[in-house]
Scaffold this active site. Structure first.
Site, PDB file in Angstrom:
ATOM      1  N   GLY A  70       0.837  -1.201   0.000  1.00 46.84           N
ATOM      2  CA  GLY A  70       0.000   0.000   0.000  1.00 46.84           C
ATOM      3  C   GLY A  70       0.863   1.237   0.000  1.00 46.84           C
ATOM      4  O   GLY A  70       2.006   1.213  -0.474  1.00 46.84           O
ATOM      5  N   CYS A  71       0.356   2.288   0.557  1.00 46.94           N
ATOM      6  CA  CYS A  71       1.080   3.554   0.610  1.00 46.94           C
ATOM      7  C   CYS A  71       2.407   3.376   1.339  1.00 46.94           C
ATOM      8  O   CYS A  71       2.446   2.913   2.471  1.00 46.94           O
ATOM      9  CB  CYS A  71       0.228   4.611   1.312  1.00 46.94           C
ATOM     10  SG  CYS A  71       1.083   6.171   1.521  1.00 46.94           S
ATOM     11  N   PHE A  72       3.478   3.755   0.700  1.00 47.74           N
ATOM     12  CA  PHE A  72       4.788   3.529   1.296  1.00 47.74           C
ATOM     13  C   PHE A  72       5.080   4.424   2.480  1.00 47.74           C
ATOM     14  O   PHE A  72       5.950   4.140   3.285  1.00 47.74           O
ATOM     15  CB  PHE A  72       5.912   3.569   0.269  1.00 47.74           C
ATOM     16  CG  PHE A  72       5.987   4.748  -0.667  1.00 47.74           C
ATOM     17  CD1 PHE A  72       5.484   5.998  -0.373  1.00 47.74           C
ATOM     18  CD2 PHE A  72       6.619   4.581  -1.898  1.00 47.74           C
ATOM     19  CE1 PHE A  72       5.602   7.066  -1.254  1.00 47.74           C
ATOM     20  CE2 PHE A  72       6.747   5.631  -2.799  1.00 47.74           C
ATOM     21  CZ  PHE A  72       6.230   6.878  -2.470  1.00 47.74           C
TER      22      PHE A  72
END
Length: 161
Positions: free
Chosen positions: A11-13
């Site tokens: 997902g969002c890093f």
């Protein structure tokens, strides 16, 4: 000290980096892009779904303090591996769940963790892929939550192990 590396996409890093940086034995991490077909991708390019890259976190750790398997377990606890091409509010193939293994041992250890999760009844759609070139993301993405004081939406919600 025995320094090793691991690459995780979940997902969002921003949130993944935030969680990995707080894990025992982690020395440093870098967010970036991997798994695509364009050299030196930019965030707008990755976000446009034209490069094939995933947002990922490169984790450098002391293997005498923690193990790749322990980092895999953390990886599976901070995101939903059942979700395909997205995590939470972030939808798209760049937010896929994927472990980019650096050698055969990492591949085997990651598969063992996946097998363990499945044996406990968890759905796992995480891909295992040989690592390709990891491209660091732009500076403003590095340690985002430390810079902004915000809190990530990914955190340990359900203990799977």
């Amino acid at each position: 000290m025995k320094q090793e590396k691991a690459i995780f996409a979940c997902g969002c890093f921003w949130g993944a980096q935030h969680q990995f940086e707080r894990a025992h034995g982690v020395l440093r991490s870098t967010v970036g892009y991997i798994g695509g077909h364009k050299d030196h991708p930019t965030y707008p390019e990755v976000k446009s779904h034209t490069t094939g890259h995933a947002e990922a976190t490169l984790v450098e750790f002391d293997a005498e303090e923690t193990s790749f398997t322990e980092l895999c377990k953390l990886f599976f606890e901070i995101h939903d591996p059942a979700q395909t091409d997205g995590q939470g509010p972030d939808i798209g193939p760049q937010y896929r769940s994927e472990i980019f293994y650096l050698d055969e041992n990492q591949e085997q250890e990651a598969q063992a963790v996946i097998d363990l999760l499945r044996s406990k009844g968890h759905e796992v759609n995480t891909r295992l892929t040989p690592a390709s070139t990891f491209w660091p993301a732009e500076d403003y993405h590095q340690h985002y939550y430390d810079k902004t004081g915000g809190e990530p939406y990914c955190h340990i919600r359900i203990r799977k192990f």
